[in-house]
Design an enzyme around this catalytic site. Structure first.
Site, mmCIF file in Angstrom:
data_model
loop_
_atom_site.group_PDB
_atom_site.id
_atom_site.type_symbol
_atom_site.label_atom_id
_atom_site.label_comp_id
_atom_site.label_asym_id
_atom_site.label_seq_id
_atom_site.Cartn_x
_atom_site.Cartn_y
_atom_site.Cartn_z
ATOM 1 N N HIS A 151 0.823 -1.212 0.000
ATOM 2 C CA HIS A 151 0.000 0.000 0.000
ATOM 3 C C HIS A 151 0.861 1.268 0.000
ATOM 4 O O HIS A 151 0.381 2.347 0.337
ATOM 5 C CB HIS A 151 -0.965 0.000 1.199
ATOM 6 N N CYS A 156 7.728 19.261 -7.392
ATOM 7 C CA CYS A 156 8.412 18.000 -7.689
ATOM 8 C C CYS A 156 9.910 18.256 -7.795
ATOM 9 O O CYS A 156 10.334 19.132 -8.551
ATOM 10 C CB CYS A 156 7.897 17.410 -8.999
#
Ligand code: OAD
Length: 234
Positions: free
Chosen positions: A107, A134
């Site tokens: 996950h 980013c």
């Protein structure tokens, strides 16, 4: 016995002080986890979703430590004369800090972000906001938590399936068995002749999926179970 697969869930981190999802208090400011951990929630209100994960990240970095259950699994990997794979649904890094090396985070990982524009996965130990940039493509607002949300496909499933098919022993620790595909791993392992053991505080469902159930705290049961597996293996 050559191959052991251990599936872990939120219950293994509970004794380290991380709340489980479905236990008492498993709501976050009135939101069920299903309401914040979805791509739709992120599209609707990215600030809220960032805040949810920022708080979890801050908590993880502020004094949460692995507990005897994590340490026992690391010992199993180190001392067992065969393969031990930990497949965790948890996004914390307590298995690694406990000493496990062969870990799949199906996950995702709280301490990583992923850019929705260029796909870069980066280490992330800071808060994310809608203004985060980013580090690779420098787009703004594109980094998201590198976690798998409801409706998204868990990571590294083909590898996990191969390990389950080859497993001689499958142990599930501290998982409610409510979320698929992880909840179905026991059946796959059993269909391929693995012995199956569950460790949980409580009954996790209609029963019968596991050959053995041990009720109690993972931090108490797992060190003993690991000791007996290693004694038999020696
Ligand atoms: P849950 O919160 O659904 O279940 C935790 C389980 O751990 C329960 O069955 C508890 O009885 C048990 N438990 C609690 N404390 C324990 C202890 N000290 N020792 C042993 N067992 C204990 O968590 P998960 O099954 O991990 O997914 O949830 C699965 C997924 O649903 C999560 O990975 C997350 C969540 O929504 C996503 O976010 C995609």
């Amino acid at each position: 016995m050559r191959n052991i697969v251990v599936l872990t869930g939120a219950g293994i981190s509970a004794e380290s002080g991380i709340e489980t999802f479905r236990g008492a208090g498993g709501l976050w400011e009135g939101h069920a986890v299903e309401d914040v951990a979805t791509p739709e929630a992120f599209a609707r209100d990215p600030g809220l979703v960032h805040q949810f994960y920022n708080l979890r990240r801050q908590q993880l970095l502020a004094g949460i430590e692995p507990n005897p259950a994590h340490v026992a699994l690391a010992r199993l990997e180190r001392e067992f004369d065969g393969e031990v794979l930990v497949v965790t649904q948890n996004i914390d890094d307590l298995h690694e800090r406990g000493g496990s090396e062969n870990v799949i985070h199906m996950h995702g990982e709280l301490l990583k972000s992923r850019c929705v524009s260029c796909g870069e996965v980066s280490e992330c130990r800071h808060d994310l906001t809608v203004a985060s940039e980013c580090p690779r493509c420098h787009a703004v607002g594109t980094p998201r938590p590198h976690v798998v949300w409801f409706g998204e496909i868990p990571l590294r499933l083909p590898e996990i399936e191969r390990a389950l098919i080859a497993a001689d022993l499958f142990i599930a620790v501290g998982t409610s068995g409510r979320v698929y595909p992880a909840a179905g791993f026991v059946r796959l392992a059993r269909a391929h002749e693995a012995r199956t053991i569950e460790i949980n505080l409580e009954e996790t469902g209609p029963g019968g999926a596991f050959q053995e159930s041990r009720r109690g705290r993972a931090g108490e049961i797992l060190p003993d179970l690991v000791g007996s597996i290693l004694a038999r293996d020696a």
